[in-house]
Design an enzyme around this catalytic site. Structure first.
Site, PDB file in Angstrom:
ATOM      1  N   CYS A   2     -19.620  -4.910  13.874  1.00  0.00           N
ATOM      2  CA  CYS A   2     -19.214  -4.305  14.718  1.00  0.00           C
ATOM      3  C   CYS A   2     -19.823  -4.827  15.830  1.00  0.00           C
ATOM      4  O   CYS A   2     -19.582  -5.130  16.730  1.00  0.00           O
ATOM      5  CB  CYS A   2     -19.016  -2.876  14.975  1.00  0.00           C
ATOM      6  SG  CYS A   2     -17.740  -2.166  14.275  1.00  0.00           S
ATOM      7  N   THR A  53       0.468  -0.854  -0.150  1.00  0.00           N
ATOM      8  CA  THR A  53      -0.005   0.212   0.028  1.00  0.00           C
ATOM      9  C   THR A  53       0.757   1.491  -0.039  1.00  0.00           C
ATOM     10  O   THR A  53       0.814   1.787  -1.267  1.00  0.00           O
ATOM     11  CB  THR A  53      -1.426   0.111   1.003  1.00  0.00           C
ATOM     12  OG1 THR A  53      -1.961  -1.226   0.746  1.00  0.00           O
ATOM     13  CG2 THR A  53      -1.946   1.104   1.265  1.00  0.00           C
ATOM     14  N   HIS A  69       1.266   2.409   8.705  1.00  0.00           N
ATOM     15  CA  HIS A  69       0.528   1.390   8.783  1.00  0.00           C
ATOM     16  C   HIS A  69       1.322   0.337   9.411  1.00  0.00           C
ATOM     17  O   HIS A  69       0.662  -0.308  10.936  1.00  0.00           O
ATOM     18  CB  HIS A  69      -0.768   1.054   8.348  1.00  0.00           C
ATOM     19  CG  HIS A  69      -0.206   0.403   7.155  1.00  0.00           C
ATOM     20  ND1 HIS A  69      -0.412   0.957   6.246  1.00  0.00           N
ATOM     21  CD2 HIS A  69      -0.557  -1.058   7.343  1.00  0.00           C
ATOM     22  CE1 HIS A  69       0.311  -0.545   5.595  1.00  0.00           C
ATOM     23  NE2 HIS A  69      -0.248  -1.382   5.906  1.00  0.00           N
ATOM     24  N   CYS A 124     -21.865  -0.233  13.480  1.00  0.00           N
ATOM     25  CA  CYS A 124     -22.517  -1.053  12.169  1.00  0.00           C
ATOM     26  C   CYS A 124     -23.525  -2.602  12.619  1.00  0.00           C
ATOM     27  O   CYS A 124     -22.966  -3.101  13.972  1.00  0.00           O
ATOM     28  CB  CYS A 124     -21.745  -1.221  11.167  1.00  0.00           C
ATOM     29  SG  CYS A 124     -20.345  -1.882  11.062  1.00  0.00           S
ATOM     30  N   HIS A 132       1.910   2.237  -3.082  1.00  0.00           N
ATOM     31  CA  HIS A 132       1.089   2.630  -4.444  1.00  0.00           C
ATOM     32  C   HIS A 132       1.426   4.247  -4.104  1.00  0.00           C
ATOM     33  O   HIS A 132       0.852   4.682  -4.961  1.00  0.00           O
ATOM     34  CB  HIS A 132       0.040   2.027  -3.608  1.00  0.00           C
ATOM     35  CG  HIS A 132      -0.142   0.825  -4.806  1.00  0.00           C
ATOM     36  ND1 HIS A 132      -0.351   0.459  -5.630  1.00  0.00           N
ATOM     37  CD2 HIS A 132      -0.983  -0.362  -4.041  1.00  0.00           C
ATOM     38  CE1 HIS A 132      -0.255  -0.776  -6.536  1.00  0.00           C
ATOM     39  NE2 HIS A 132      -0.999  -1.776  -4.761  1.00  0.00           N
ATOM     40  N   ILE A 167       3.893 -11.391   2.561  1.00  0.00           N
ATOM     41  CA  ILE A 167       2.872 -12.501   3.244  1.00  0.00           C
ATOM     42  C   ILE A 167       2.836 -13.631   3.148  1.00  0.00           C
ATOM     43  O   ILE A 167       2.583 -14.398   3.844  1.00  0.00           O
ATOM     44  CB  ILE A 167       1.671 -11.747   2.537  1.00  0.00           C
ATOM     45  CG1 ILE A 167       1.966  -9.684   3.331  1.00  0.00           C
ATOM     46  CG2 ILE A 167       0.995 -11.824   3.506  1.00  0.00           C
ATOM     47  CD1 ILE A 167       0.625  -8.957   3.174  1.00  0.00           C
ATOM     48  N   LEU A 202      -4.234  -9.330  -4.228  1.00  0.00           N
ATOM     49  CA  LEU A 202      -5.825  -7.863  -4.623  1.00  0.00           C
ATOM     50  C   LEU A 202      -5.535  -8.461  -6.432  1.00  0.00           C
ATOM     51  O   LEU A 202      -3.780  -7.252  -6.515  1.00  0.00           O
ATOM     52  CB  LEU A 202      -5.425  -7.010  -3.848  1.00  0.00           C
ATOM     53  CG  LEU A 202      -6.844  -6.008  -3.830  1.00  0.00           C
ATOM     54  CD1 LEU A 202      -7.937  -6.627  -3.824  1.00  0.00           C
ATOM     55  CD2 LEU A 202      -6.127  -4.770  -3.233  1.00  0.00           C
ATOM     56  N   ARG A 214      13.088 -14.574  -3.657  1.00  0.00           N
ATOM     57  CA  ARG A 214      12.338 -15.283  -2.680  1.00  0.00           C
ATOM     58  C   ARG A 214      11.639 -16.483  -2.492  1.00  0.00           C
ATOM     59  O   ARG A 214      11.833 -17.318  -0.890  1.00  0.00           O
ATOM     60  CB  ARG A 214      11.118 -14.126  -2.891  1.00  0.00           C
ATOM     61  CG  ARG A 214      10.847 -12.549  -2.561  1.00  0.00           C
ATOM     62  CD  ARG A 214       9.632 -11.563  -3.100  1.00  0.00           C
ATOM     63  NE  ARG A 214      10.070  -9.985  -2.815  1.00  0.00           N
ATOM     64  CZ  ARG A 214       8.815  -9.897  -3.200  1.00  0.00           C
ATOM     65  NH1 ARG A 214       7.565  -9.762  -3.880  1.00  0.00           N
ATOM     66  NH2 ARG A 214       9.014  -8.307  -2.325  1.00  0.00           N
TER      67      ARG A 214
END
Length: 362
Positions: free
Chosen positions: A99, A40, A63, A96, A43, A175, A264, A200
């Protein structure tokens, strides 16, 4: 404080001074020690179509992180100054249907750290206390910084029972590598992983996989012959988002096989749904982590001896972020870590995981 900021609507990131985040009600303030570079973030740096339509600038990015708690808001319990913590980067609404039912990972109103609000590529970050994971068992700050992507790997790998099963993993990025380590650790019979990067795939060998296949030179079918598999794989973990990998996985599953998809795709593509139907294949989409069952699983896996250190291949000072991002974007490494400890007054430096390469400017 120093922070990596997406300042302008163009490719690049900028290391600049920004105000320290202020502690809000129910929040925790954390001095960042390490951060991991995620796809991310690549990107966002590239400022591709997704980033152009998603971000509000300027934005502190990042993050994946670990750090020490330096301040807690009144009323926050079970988190103390000095605790080593990681953060759940998905902030949910709490109101919601999902949640309220305890399925917070399915919240439709999720806000992303470093995407929809200022993130962790900085000296300090704040998060709601409910998004802070305290490491009660000793863990290296480098490994603690991996808990976000490690959670993706664990959530995907543990979607279906693995004990005694033959597992195919397509995509040996960080991952995928961590998912391979989990599958092997929890008792899969065979774990085969595919990619087009020899570097890898070599890392996968250090994590104990049964077979690592470069699909630019060989095939999944040939790998199955080497493993003496006659009926196909029981469980598939799709980590690449590559259309060819998805099709090859579907063609390689046993009847009744189960696939968890984390990769993705960049665009829509055709799938042989007749195979899905006639082979009675189950496909589960996976996004993020289950809050907080996955986090418990991660901590216990590490406590019981799972070694993720081979996944970390490169380590840079935050000042060398451009070189770090170029390394991560090359697609030939494991996880790339940024070290923020010398930007803070904590003096915490930690050690380096076995096999890591340290890159620092002179």
């Amino acid at each position: 404080m120093k922070a990596l900021v997406k300042e302008r609507a163009e490719p690049g990131l900028w290391l600049t001074d920004v105000p320290e985040p202020e502690l809000g009600p129910g929040e925790v303030k954390i001095r960042v020690l390490r951060t991991g570079i995620c796809g991310t973030d690549l990107h966002i740096r590239k400022f591709d179509d997704w980033a152009r339509h998603t971000l509000e600038l300027p934005l502190v990015v990042g993050h994946e992180f670990s750090g020490h708690v330096v301040e807690v808001a009144p009323g926050v319990e079970d988190i103390s100054v000095g605790d080593l913590v990681s953060g759940e980067g998905h902030l949910v609404c709490g109101k919601c249907r999902n949640c309220m039912a305890g399925r917070r990972h399915l919240c439709r109103n999720t806000v992303g750290l470093g995407v929809n609000r200022n993130g962790a590529f900085a000296e300090f970050v704040t998060l709601p206390a409910s998004n802070v994971w305290v490491h009660r068992v000793p863990v290296h700050p480098d490994i603690a910084a991996l808990f976000d992507p490690f959670g993706n790997a664990v959530h995907t790998a543990l979607s279906f029972p693995l004990v005694g099963e033959d597992v195919l993993i397509t995509g040996a990025g960080p991952i995928g590598l961590m998912a391979a380590a989990v599958a092997t650790h929890v008792g899969a019979r065979n774990v085969m992983i595919t990619d087009v990067s020899d570097e890898r795939l070599d890392l996968a060998g250090k994590l104990g996989v049964s077979l690592a296949v470069n699909v630019s030179r060989s095939s999944i079918a040939e790998g199955m012959r080497q493993l003496h598999l006659r009926e196909g794989f029981d469980v598939g973990l799709e980590m690449s988002g590559n259309p060819t990998a998805v099709r090859d996985m579907l063609a390689s599953m046993t009847h009744g096989g189960k696939i968890a998809m984390l990769g993705l795709p960049a665009e829509e593509f055709a799938v042989d749904w007749s195979t899905v139907v006639t082979s009675m294949i189950t496909i589960k989409g996976v996004y993020g982590r289950e809050m907080y069952e996955t986090w418990y699983n991660m901590s216990v896996l590490l406590e019981k001896g799972l070694d993720l250190s081979p996944v970390i291949t490169d380590r840079f000072s935050y000042r060398d972020f451009d070189a770090a991002f170029e390394t991560a974007a090359g697609g030939r490494t494991g996880k790339v870590i940024l070290d923020w400890s010398d930007a803070s007054s904590s003096g915490e430096t930690g050690g380096e995981p076995a096999g890591a390469t340290t890159n620092r400017s002179a």
